[in-house]
Design a protein around this motif. Sequence first.
Motif, PDB file in Angstrom:
ATOM      1  N   LEU A 283     121.358  36.286 153.811  1.00  0.00           N
ATOM      2  CA  LEU A 283     120.520  36.000 152.643  1.00  0.00           C
ATOM      3  C   LEU A 283     120.622  37.133 151.616  1.00  0.00           C
ATOM      4  O   LEU A 283     120.648  36.895 150.409  1.00  0.00           O
ATOM      5  CB  LEU A 283     119.062  35.807 153.064  1.00  0.00           C
ATOM      6  N   LYS A 284     120.690  38.384 152.104  1.00  0.00           N
ATOM      7  CA  LYS A 284     120.852  39.520 151.197  1.00  0.00           C
ATOM      8  C   LYS A 284     122.183  39.422 150.452  1.00  0.00           C
ATOM      9  O   LYS A 284     122.252  39.682 149.249  1.00  0.00           O
ATOM     10  CB  LYS A 284     120.782  40.831 151.972  1.00  0.00           C
ATOM     11  N   VAL A 285     123.237  39.057 151.184  1.00  0.00           N
ATOM     12  CA  VAL A 285     124.554  38.906 150.557  1.00  0.00           C
ATOM     13  C   VAL A 285     124.490  37.841 149.466  1.00  0.00           C
ATOM     14  O   VAL A 285     125.011  38.027 148.354  1.00  0.00           O
ATOM     15  CB  VAL A 285     125.615  38.528 151.617  1.00  0.00           C
ATOM     16  N   PHE A 286     123.822  36.715 149.763  1.00  0.00           N
ATOM     17  CA  PHE A 286     123.717  35.629 148.785  1.00  0.00           C
ATOM     18  C   PHE A 286     122.968  36.085 147.541  1.00  0.00           C
ATOM     19  O   PHE A 286     123.397  35.832 146.407  1.00  0.00           O
ATOM     20  CB  PHE A 286     123.006  34.431 149.414  1.00  0.00           C
ATOM     21  N   HIS A 287     121.840  36.778 147.720  1.00  0.00           N
ATOM     22  CA  HIS A 287     121.037  37.219 146.575  1.00  0.00           C
ATOM     23  C   HIS A 287     121.779  38.257 145.741  1.00  0.00           C
ATOM     24  O   HIS A 287     121.634  38.296 144.507  1.00  0.00           O
ATOM     25  CB  HIS A 287     119.704  37.792 147.061  1.00  0.00           C
TER      26      HIS A 287
ATOM     27  N   VAL B 147     126.924  46.275 154.804  1.00  0.00           N
ATOM     28  CA  VAL B 147     126.504  47.139 153.687  1.00  0.00           C
ATOM     29  C   VAL B 147     125.471  46.450 152.792  1.00  0.00           C
ATOM     30  O   VAL B 147     125.122  46.976 151.728  1.00  0.00           O
ATOM     31  CB  VAL B 147     127.727  47.558 152.833  1.00  0.00           C
ATOM     32  N   SER B 148     124.976  45.285 153.208  1.00  0.00           N
ATOM     33  CA  SER B 148     124.039  44.536 152.356  1.00  0.00           C
ATOM     34  C   SER B 148     122.756  45.317 152.086  1.00  0.00           C
ATOM     35  O   SER B 148     122.211  45.282 150.981  1.00  0.00           O
ATOM     36  CB  SER B 148     123.717  43.181 152.996  1.00  0.00           C
ATOM     37  N   GLY B 149     122.249  46.011 153.114  1.00  0.00           N
ATOM     38  CA  GLY B 149     121.029  46.791 152.932  1.00  0.00           C
ATOM     39  C   GLY B 149     121.210  47.922 151.940  1.00  0.00           C
ATOM     40  O   GLY B 149     120.375  48.132 151.045  1.00  0.00           O
TER      41      GLY B 149
END
Length: 424
Positions: free
Chosen positions: A39-43, A125-127
């Motif tokens: 979800l982080k990658v998508f946002h 690395v999304s965070g």
Amino acid sequence: MTLVLLLFSGIISGSEVAYFSLTAEQIKTFKNSEDPTELKVFHLLEKPKKLLATVLILNNLVNVGIVTLSTYASWKMAASMNMEKDDPILFFILTVVVTAAVVFFGEIVPKVYASHRNLSFAKQVSGLLSFSVSFLSPFAFALTHMGDFVEKRLKKKGIEVSVNELNDAVEIVTAAEETINAEDILKGIVNFGSTTVRQIMQSRMDIEAVDTSMDFHQVMDRINKSGFSRIPVYTESIDNIVGILYIKDLLPHIEEQETFQWQDKVREDTFFVPENKKIDELLRDFQNKRVHIAIIVDEYGGTTGLITLEDIIEEIVGEINDEFDIKEELGYKQLNEHTFIFDGKTSLNDFCKITEANPALIDQLSGESESLGGLLLELFRKMPNANEQVTLEGMLFKVKAVDRKRIKRVEVVFDWNTVDGDRA
């Protein structure tokens, strides 16, 4: 500390490749994923310009940090070895070592790794990127807006060619350079994204269509005379097109009587597009919908013209003529080096390509007109009579045939004042 920054530089460089190499299908699956990292990658990819700006800022900050720390360390080393800070040998060693380290460990290795494991790398690395995007948001905002400003300025000057478009151009030219003029193909590709369907369409006056009230024999007679494999079908008026008739659908029934209900063979999924649609967008629509023909409509829903897949392809490779095409159907005849005869309905886009006239000048004077006849109406400010003539930037336009409603044929002479002094 320098090694930590070098590692960080590699992570950032790899992030850029990992995120922007994800496919549209992969990104689409992240939207409803239960995995928080996906979800982080998508946002992050919802605002790709902001993400790219953040990555560039981070990468430059880290690389500047590496250079600064390396310089400081080299000065310390020089002091311990009784060397001058500006010693050229020290400067050379510092430049070579730092450059090699940044390029190899900070660019090549992480990008190669990330390109092969883009999904897992992006999730890992999304965070870090989510925090960085939030923390550096003001700087990224300023950078993206500066980029948008430059992009708008370039578009105003007509510079809209991307790297991908140029790569496509090179590939097409390489494949066709032995049979097709490479310069013409490159010009076609460069102008491809700025050309509208109105500029290359067949006008409503030239559309071969059939009325639903016709009997089968009348329809077959019209088809035989037109020579087209697809033909629009309308009810009462050409502004009310109800479908497209594919000639192959009638082949099993060519022996039928005139009462045969050919209307049942009409395909009603007609593709309508507005006049101002760009042909590169239409080409993608043709590919996605798997159709070869579209009806052009104006703002009121009336039929303006018709465009086919062949019309679009010809904008890149030039005229495509088969054994049934007649040269005169192209709308012009060249009498000599300086003199042409054109149909009044010839599009200004084709006129400029055939004669190499200045498109900017023609566009400036043509107003809303898209045909050569329309340009002459703008120049004369009235319906001219036969043999009336007007000059424009070394071109002489002479009306050869006209009726009450339109200019039918035009003679165009280039460099007329030097070729024929009597015309001046």
